[in-house]
Design a protein around this motif. Structure first.
Motif, PDB file in Angstrom:
ATOM      1  N   LEU A   1       0.847  -1.194   0.000  1.00  9.64           N
ATOM      2  CA  LEU A   1       0.000   0.000   0.000  1.00  9.64           C
ATOM      3  C   LEU A   1       0.881   1.242   0.000  1.00  9.64           C
ATOM      4  CD1 LEU A   1      -2.586  -0.958   2.781  1.00  9.64           C
ATOM      5  CD2 LEU A   1      -3.120  -0.581   0.359  1.00  9.64           C
ATOM      6  N   PRO A   2       0.378   2.341  -0.544  1.00  7.70           N
ATOM      7  CA  PRO A   2       1.128   3.593  -0.428  1.00  7.70           C
ATOM      8  C   PRO A   2       1.164   4.057   1.033  1.00  7.70           C
ATOM      9  CG  PRO A   2      -0.580   3.770  -2.122  1.00  7.70           C
ATOM     10  CD  PRO A   2      -0.808   2.482  -1.381  1.00  7.70           C
ATOM     11  N   VAL A   3       2.235   4.719   1.421  1.00  6.90           N
ATOM     12  CA  VAL A   3       2.364   5.242   2.779  1.00  6.90           C
ATOM     13  C   VAL A   3       1.180   6.144   3.103  1.00  6.90           C
ATOM     14  CG1 VAL A   3       3.746   6.758   4.267  1.00  6.90           C
ATOM     15  CG2 VAL A   3       4.873   5.041   2.848  1.00  6.90           C
ATOM     16  N   LYS A   4       0.769   6.942   2.143  1.00  6.23           N
ATOM     17  CA  LYS A   4      -0.361   7.861   2.349  1.00  6.23           C
ATOM     18  C   LYS A   4      -1.633   7.093   2.735  1.00  6.23           C
ATOM     19  CE  LYS A   4      -2.572  11.802   0.117  1.00  6.23           C
ATOM     20  NZ  LYS A   4      -2.580  12.679  -1.052  1.00  6.23           N
ATOM     21  N   THR A   5      -1.858   5.962   2.112  1.00  6.94           N
ATOM     22  CA  THR A   5      -3.035   5.138   2.419  1.00  6.94           C
ATOM     23  C   THR A   5      -2.934   4.554   3.820  1.00  6.94           C
ATOM     24  OG1 THR A   5      -3.335   4.614   0.080  1.00  6.94           O
ATOM     25  CG2 THR A   5      -4.402   3.148   1.671  1.00  6.94           C
ATOM     26  N   VAL A   6      -1.759   4.079   4.188  1.00 10.93           N
ATOM     27  CA  VAL A   6      -1.555   3.521   5.526  1.00 10.93           C
ATOM     28  C   VAL A   6      -1.806   4.601   6.573  1.00 10.93           C
ATOM     29  CG1 VAL A   6       0.113   2.469   7.103  1.00 10.93           C
ATOM     30  CG2 VAL A   6       0.041   1.745   4.709  1.00 10.93           C
ATOM     31  N   ARG A   7      -1.285   5.790   6.323  1.00 15.40           N
ATOM     32  CA  ARG A   7      -1.488   6.904   7.252  1.00 15.40           C
ATOM     33  C   ARG A   7      -2.989   7.237   7.353  1.00 15.40           C
ATOM     34  NH1 ARG A   7       1.994  10.183   5.214  1.00 15.40           N
ATOM     35  NH2 ARG A   7       3.663   9.532   6.600  1.00 15.40           N
ATOM     36  N   TYR A   8      -3.667   7.255   6.209  1.00 13.50           N
ATOM     37  CA  TYR A   8      -5.102   7.533   6.190  1.00 13.50           C
ATOM     38  C   TYR A   8      -5.875   6.478   6.985  1.00 13.50           C
ATOM     39  CZ  TYR A   8      -9.866   7.920   4.386  1.00 13.50           C
ATOM     40  OH  TYR A   8     -11.239   8.025   4.272  1.00 13.50           O
ATOM     41  N   TYR A   9      -5.551   5.219   6.781  1.00 16.28           N
ATOM     42  CA  TYR A   9      -6.235   4.148   7.509  1.00 16.28           C
ATOM     43  C   TYR A   9      -6.032   4.298   9.017  1.00 16.28           C
ATOM     44  CZ  TYR A   9      -7.195   1.549   3.161  1.00 16.28           C
ATOM     45  OH  TYR A   9      -7.647   1.152   1.929  1.00 16.28           O
ATOM     46  N   ALA A  10      -4.856   4.741   9.413  1.00 21.19           N
ATOM     47  CA  ALA A  10      -4.603   4.988  10.840  1.00 21.19           C
ATOM     48  C   ALA A  10      -5.385   6.202  11.317  1.00 21.19           C
ATOM     49  CB  ALA A  10      -3.112   5.174  11.090  1.00 21.19           C
ATOM     50  N   ASP A  11      -5.417   7.251  10.503  1.00 27.33           N
ATOM     51  CA  ASP A  11      -6.130   8.480  10.877  1.00 27.33           C
ATOM     52  C   ASP A  11      -7.624   8.249  11.074  1.00 27.33           C
ATOM     53  OD1 ASP A  11      -3.755   9.890  10.818  1.00 27.33           O
ATOM     54  OD2 ASP A  11      -4.133  10.824   8.858  1.00 27.33           O
ATOM     55  N   ILE A  12      -8.216   7.357  10.278  1.00 28.64           N
ATOM     56  CA  ILE A  12      -9.655   7.100  10.396  1.00 28.64           C
ATOM     57  C   ILE A  12      -9.969   5.935  11.337  1.00 28.64           C
ATOM     58  CG2 ILE A  12     -10.166   8.099   8.129  1.00 28.64           C
ATOM     59  CD1 ILE A  12     -10.558   5.186   7.094  1.00 28.64           C
ATOM     60  N   GLY A  13      -8.927   5.366  11.934  1.00 29.59           N
ATOM     61  CA  GLY A  13      -9.135   4.317  12.922  1.00 29.59           C
ATOM     62  C   GLY A  13      -9.357   2.926  12.362  1.00 29.59           C
ATOM     63  N   LEU A  14      -9.052   2.733  11.087  1.00 26.02           N
ATOM     64  CA  LEU A  14      -9.190   1.400  10.509  1.00 26.02           C
ATOM     65  C   LEU A  14      -8.135   0.460  11.099  1.00 26.02           C
ATOM     66  CD1 LEU A  14     -11.297   0.520   8.455  1.00 26.02           C
ATOM     67  CD2 LEU A  14      -9.612   0.802   6.667  1.00 26.02           C
ATOM     68  N   VAL A  15      -6.958   0.990  11.322  1.00 23.84           N
ATOM     69  CA  VAL A  15      -5.896   0.299  12.053  1.00 23.84           C
ATOM     70  C   VAL A  15      -5.434   1.239  13.158  1.00 23.84           C
ATOM     71  CG1 VAL A  15      -5.099  -1.110  10.114  1.00 23.84           C
ATOM     72  CG2 VAL A  15      -4.080   1.116  10.498  1.00 23.84           C
ATOM     73  N   THR A  16      -4.913   0.657  14.218  1.00 22.45           N
ATOM     74  CA  THR A  16      -4.474   1.470  15.355  1.00 22.45           C
ATOM     75  C   THR A  16      -3.036   1.126  15.698  1.00 22.45           C
ATOM     76  OG1 THR A  16      -6.753   1.318  16.149  1.00 22.45           O
ATOM     77  CG2 THR A  16      -5.139   2.241  17.661  1.00 22.45           C
ATOM     78  N   PRO A  17      -2.095   1.799  15.032  1.00 19.48           N
ATOM     79  CA  PRO A  17      -0.700   1.534  15.362  1.00 19.48           C
ATOM     80  C   PRO A  17      -0.361   2.092  16.742  1.00 19.48           C
ATOM     81  CG  PRO A  17      -0.859   3.356  13.834  1.00 19.48           C
ATOM     82  CD  PRO A  17      -2.247   2.815  14.002  1.00 19.48           C
ATOM     83  N   VAL A  18       0.643   1.527  17.359  1.00 22.20           N
ATOM     84  CA  VAL A  18       1.126   2.001  18.652  1.00 22.20           C
ATOM     85  C   VAL A  18       2.103   3.134  18.377  1.00 22.20           C
ATOM     86  CG1 VAL A  18       2.416   1.330  20.716  1.00 22.20           C
ATOM     87  CG2 VAL A  18       0.845  -0.297  19.629  1.00 22.20           C
ATOM     88  N   ARG A  19       2.056   4.167  19.202  1.00 23.74           N
ATOM     89  CA  ARG A  19       3.006   5.276  19.063  1.00 23.74           C
ATOM     90  C   ARG A  19       4.251   4.980  19.899  1.00 23.74           C
ATOM     91  NH1 ARG A  19       2.104   9.526  15.311  1.00 23.74           N
ATOM     92  NH2 ARG A  19      -0.140   9.655  15.016  1.00 23.74           N
ATOM     93  N   SER A  20       5.395   5.153  19.274  1.00 23.27           N
ATOM     94  CA  SER A  20       6.648   4.972  20.009  1.00 23.27           C
ATOM     95  C   SER A  20       6.871   6.187  20.907  1.00 23.27           C
ATOM     96  CB  SER A  20       7.817   4.818  19.030  1.00 23.27           C
ATOM     97  OG  SER A  20       8.049   6.046  18.355  1.00 23.27           O
TER      98      SER A  20
END
Length: 129
Positions: free
Chosen positions: A12-31
């Motif tokens: 996936l493009p980085v922009k899409t991954v960031r978008y999915y995180a921004d809308i809560g589709l995935v929830t990455p952990v913040r370092s």
């Protein structure tokens, strides 16, 4: 893994991954330094989302499917209902495209394509006077 690695692994493009995180589709952990960190569970969700989007599921449908994917007490009937709606939409769209193809084929076949100005294609596209 950081966002670039996750994007590459999920194809996936980085922009899409960031978008999915921004809308809560995935929830990455913040370092500690604020970077998004993607583990195996988040990567699996990203791949799931990419595959679902390839079938044309909307973001909300992907969210619904992901929720069902994570719910081990889910009913397959719920999953099937979402997929059935998407299938019906594909079939409706295919019927529309088939009709458009037939009409455009007719217009192309009836256009002489010569030096004269009259053209059924342009006549069909023009608003009626």
């Amino acid at each position: 893994m950081q966002i670039g690695e996750a994007a590459k692994a999920a194809d996936l493009p980085v922009k899409t991954v960031r978008y999915y995180a921004d809308i809560g589709l995935v929830t990455p952990v913040r370092s500690a330094s604020g970077y998004r960190q993607y583990g195996p569970a988040e990567l699996a969700k990203l791949i799931f989302a990419r595959r679902a989007r390839a079938f044309g599921f909307s973001i909300e449908e992907v969210r619904e499917l992901l929720s069902l994917y994570e719910d081990r007490n889910r009913s397959s009937a719920d999953v099937k209902e979402i997929a059935q709606r998407r299938l019906e939409e594909i079939e409706r769209r295919m019927a529309e495209l088939t009709a458009l193809r037939a009409e455009l084929t007719h217009l192309v076949d009836t256009c002489r394509g010569d030096h004269r100005p009259d053209c059924p294609i342009l006549s069909r596209l023009a608003p009626e006077a």
